[in-house]
Write a protein that holds these residues in place. Structure first.
Motif, PDB file in Angstrom:
ATOM      1  N   LEU A  77      44.950  41.133  41.013  1.00 43.71           N
ATOM      2  CA  LEU A  77      44.789  39.688  40.789  1.00 43.71           C
ATOM      3  C   LEU A  77      43.752  39.463  39.689  1.00 43.71           C
ATOM      4  O   LEU A  77      42.893  40.312  39.485  1.00 43.71           O
ATOM      5  CB  LEU A  77      44.370  39.003  42.094  1.00 43.71           C
ATOM      6  N   PRO A  78      43.768  38.338  38.970  1.00 47.22           N
ATOM      7  CA  PRO A  78      44.637  37.179  39.182  1.00 47.22           C
ATOM      8  C   PRO A  78      46.054  37.384  38.627  1.00 47.22           C
ATOM      9  O   PRO A  78      46.273  38.215  37.746  1.00 47.22           O
ATOM     10  CB  PRO A  78      43.922  36.065  38.404  1.00 47.22           C
ATOM     11  N   PRO A 129      47.989  33.429  43.738  1.00 46.15           N
ATOM     12  CA  PRO A 129      48.862  33.107  42.607  1.00 46.15           C
ATOM     13  C   PRO A 129      49.540  31.744  42.847  1.00 46.15           C
ATOM     14  O   PRO A 129      49.740  31.337  43.995  1.00 46.15           O
ATOM     15  CB  PRO A 129      49.890  34.237  42.618  1.00 46.15           C
TER      16      PRO A 129
END
Ligand code: CTP
Ligand code: CA
Length: 221
Positions: A89-90, A143
């Protein structure tokens, strides 16, 4: 050759995809696994890359090659898969196609379990694995678009609707696994979203992947 921008609607986007089974160790030489082949998840990663996305594929042990143009991270257990997804992530979107083992052995043996004359078989109590999809759907770095799969053998859409709400994801791709789907070439799916259900005809897993990638591109546009 550089494709025209229209053919690369996911350029500049990062998408994380999970694929394959997980292996949950019992002892140094044994594990719990399932029949997932990675065919659908790997095809989704490739289809997203074909639309210009930067793709991180986190996969359990499979026999297929890493898709071209995709950053592929190999893990074995559910806990390793969760750590790898969090580290990636991101992301703009995440697709959780892996057949994550629901349970692992509570106490992994450090030495190979041995038979002994007259000794009872080991009881192997299980403990629950982390739910990767549910964890990421409620993550601080969630997300924008979180997509789960639901493998069902009965009441497919009904179970998928419940799963969508319980897991906190945006879409569920409901997968009828009552036939030869696990490891097979084709898939019959229903796309369950907040606004309704779309029934897709039975088609090759590569085509399911292309259709899903196109829908993701539309949604992120
Ligand atoms: N999943 C996950 N981590 C787990 C179990 C499942 O990320 N520990 C994800 C799968 O990748 C899939 C979705 O959750 O996208 C649904 O998986 P499924 O096995 O159908 O649902 P479960 O919640 O595990 O429920 P059950 O197996 O009892 O039907
Ligand atoms: Ca499960």
């Amino acid at each position: 050759a550089q494709l025209a921008p229209a053919a690369q609607p996911l350029a500049g986007r990062h998408v994380v995809v999970t694929s394959g089974p997980t292996h949950e160790p019992i002892d140094p030489v044994r594990y719990i696994a399932n029949r997932a082949s990675g065919r659908q998840g790997h095809a989704i990663a490739a289809a997203l890359a074909a639309l210009g996305a930067r793709v991180t594929l986190v996969t359990g042990p499979v026999t297929r090659p890493d898709p071209a143009g995709v950053t592929t991270i190999h893990i074995e257990s559910a806990r390793e898969m969760l750590a790898a997804v969090e580290a990636a992530l991101p992301a703009d979107a995440a697709v959780f196609n892996a057949a994550v083992a629901d349970w692992r052995v509570a106490h992994e043996a450090t030495q190979k379990l041995k038979k002994e004359p007259g000794k009872a078989p080991p009881p192997l109590p299980l403990t629950l694995n982390p739910d990767i999809l549910a964890t990421i759907a409620r993550h601080a770095a969630r997300p924008r678009l979180v997509i789960g799969f639901a493998a069902e053998t009965e009441r497919v859409v009904e179970h998928a609707r419940e799963k969508r709400l319980r897991k906190g994801c945006d879409w569920i791709v409901a997968n009828d696994v009552s036939g030869d789907v696990m490891g097979g070439a084709e898939n019959t799916v229903h796309l369950v979203t907040a606004t309704g259900v779309e029934d897709w005809p039975r088609m090759p897993k590569e085509q399911v992947a292309a259709k899903l990638a196109a829908r993701i591109a539309e949604s992120l546009a």
